[in-house]
Design an enzyme around this catalytic site. Structure first.
Site, PDB file in Angstrom:
ATOM      1  N   ASN A 198      39.055  58.100  41.472  1.00 56.17           N
ATOM      2  CA  ASN A 198      38.312  59.308  41.040  1.00 56.17           C
ATOM      3  C   ASN A 198      38.582  60.703  41.767  1.00 56.17           C
ATOM      4  OD1 ASN A 198      37.187  58.071  38.587  1.00 56.17           O
ATOM      5  ND2 ASN A 198      35.245  57.538  39.768  1.00 56.17           N
ATOM      6  N   HIS A 201      28.523  63.180  43.653  1.00 54.91           N
ATOM      7  CA  HIS A 201      29.424  62.859  42.608  1.00 54.91           C
ATOM      8  C   HIS A 201      28.954  61.395  42.235  1.00 54.91           C
ATOM      9  CE1 HIS A 201      32.969  60.680  41.089  1.00 54.91           C
ATOM     10  NE2 HIS A 201      33.695  62.036  41.054  1.00 54.91           N
ATOM     11  N   GLY A 202      28.555  60.596  43.183  1.00 52.39           N
ATOM     12  CA  GLY A 202      27.961  59.059  42.702  1.00 52.39           C
ATOM     13  C   GLY A 202      28.950  58.294  42.609  1.00 52.39           C
ATOM     14  N   ASP A 203      30.426  58.371  42.478  1.00 50.84           N
ATOM     15  CA  ASP A 203      31.362  57.380  42.328  1.00 50.84           C
ATOM     16  C   ASP A 203      32.694  57.865  42.943  1.00 50.84           C
ATOM     17  OD1 ASP A 203      32.197  54.855  41.338  1.00 50.84           O
ATOM     18  OD2 ASP A 203      32.941  55.757  39.185  1.00 50.84           O
ATOM     19  N   LEU A 204      32.686  58.467  44.002  1.00 50.16           N
ATOM     20  CA  LEU A 204      33.532  59.040  44.737  1.00 50.16           C
ATOM     21  C   LEU A 204      34.689  58.039  45.510  1.00 50.16           C
ATOM     22  CD1 LEU A 204      34.662  62.179  45.010  1.00 50.16           C
ATOM     23  CD2 LEU A 204      33.717  61.835  47.675  1.00 50.16           C
TER      24      LEU A 204
END
Length: 277
Positions: free
Chosen positions: A173, A166-169
């Site tokens: 979010n 995901h990279g921005d969990l």
């Protein structure tokens, strides 16, 4: 129904193309325009990219097909039509109200669903090594960034358990979708070691609302580590090193934007994590 607010031409074009009705105020972020809409009888969100970097995230959200993430109803180059969260619960509020362990476990369970093996080929995603260039590329003079850069290089040189990331969990979010449960939105669309996706938990919800510190409180990092390690089976030292690497990268971004408040949060957690190594 037409929007009472002026809309960018790119947004209006997709409303017309997909026969959507505006159903709320337009949100403009650095990367996207986001508009609540009605898709027939369904509440939905229209998201139109403003920068090229959003494309990998859009591709990954569609690739997940609603498993652990919001369902994509339609997509095209630079645009998504996705389901809208209907539930009333909020992970940040949960954490602030004394249920931080529960919020962390929900984030871990969501990550596990997103990382689960799938038979179809991955879409084009950003390699984690490329994502970390703002930290590992330049020569930093800040002591914390030097240490984080060294650790990031070591981790990236020895990758393990590569999955779509995901990279921005974090708390803002992963949303409550009612009967569909907790689902992720707004991925960056990365690929790399799965442990990286858990590092964001340790800096939030503070980065979303610095006026309500939680992640930086004494003992919170250690408590969260216990919860996340129990839920994931990750190697403790490896996860701590990813926290150091992630907070260094995030601090480097904030410093580049002259955001001292965001950088200070990252650096505070970075120092605590370094102290555990």
């Amino acid at each position: 129904m037409t929007s009472p607010f002026p809309l960018p031409p790119d947004v209006t074009a997709w409303l017309e193309r997909w026969a959507l009705l505006p159903d709320g105020k337009l949100l403009t972020t650095r990367s996207s325009w986001v508009l609540p809409v009605r898709h027939g009888h369904l509440p939905a969100m229209l998201k139109v990219a403003r920068i090229p970097d959003e494309q990998a995230g859009y591709r990954l959200l569609a690739w997940w097909e609603g498993q652990g993430a919001a369902q994509v109803f339609a997509s095209a180059e630079g645009v998504l039509l996705m389901e809208r969260a209907a539930g009333s619960q909020n992970l940040a509020q949960m954490a602030w109200s004394g249920k931080d362990d529960d919020a962390c476990r929900i984030l871990c369970a969501t990550a596990a669903r997103l990382h689960a093996p799938r038979s179809k080929p991955l879409p084009e995603l950003h390699p984690l090594a490329i994502w970390f260039q703002p930290l590992i590329g330049p020569s930093h003079t800040h002591a914390a960034l030097v240490a984080a850069s060294d650790i990031a290089r070591q981790l990236l040189a020895d990758p393990r358990e590569a999955v779509p990331l995901h990279g921005d969990l974090h708390h803002e979010n992963v949303l409550d979708f009612g009967t569909r449960g907790w689902l992720a939105i707004d991925p960056h669309g990365l690929v790399g070691e799965r442990a990286f996706d858990y590092a964001n938990i340790f800096t939030n919800p503070d980065l979303s609302d610095p006026a309500r510190p939680l992640a930086t409180l004494p003992g919170r990092l250690e408590s969260r580590l216990d919860t996340v390690l129990s839920a994931t089976g990750l190697e403790p030292g490896r996860l701590v090193r990813w926290i150091v690497a992630w907070t260094g990268l995030s601090a480097a971004w904030f410093m580049g934007d002259d955001d001292d408040q965001g950088a200070a949060i990252d650096l505070a957690i970075n120092a605590k994590a370094l102290g555990l190594l």
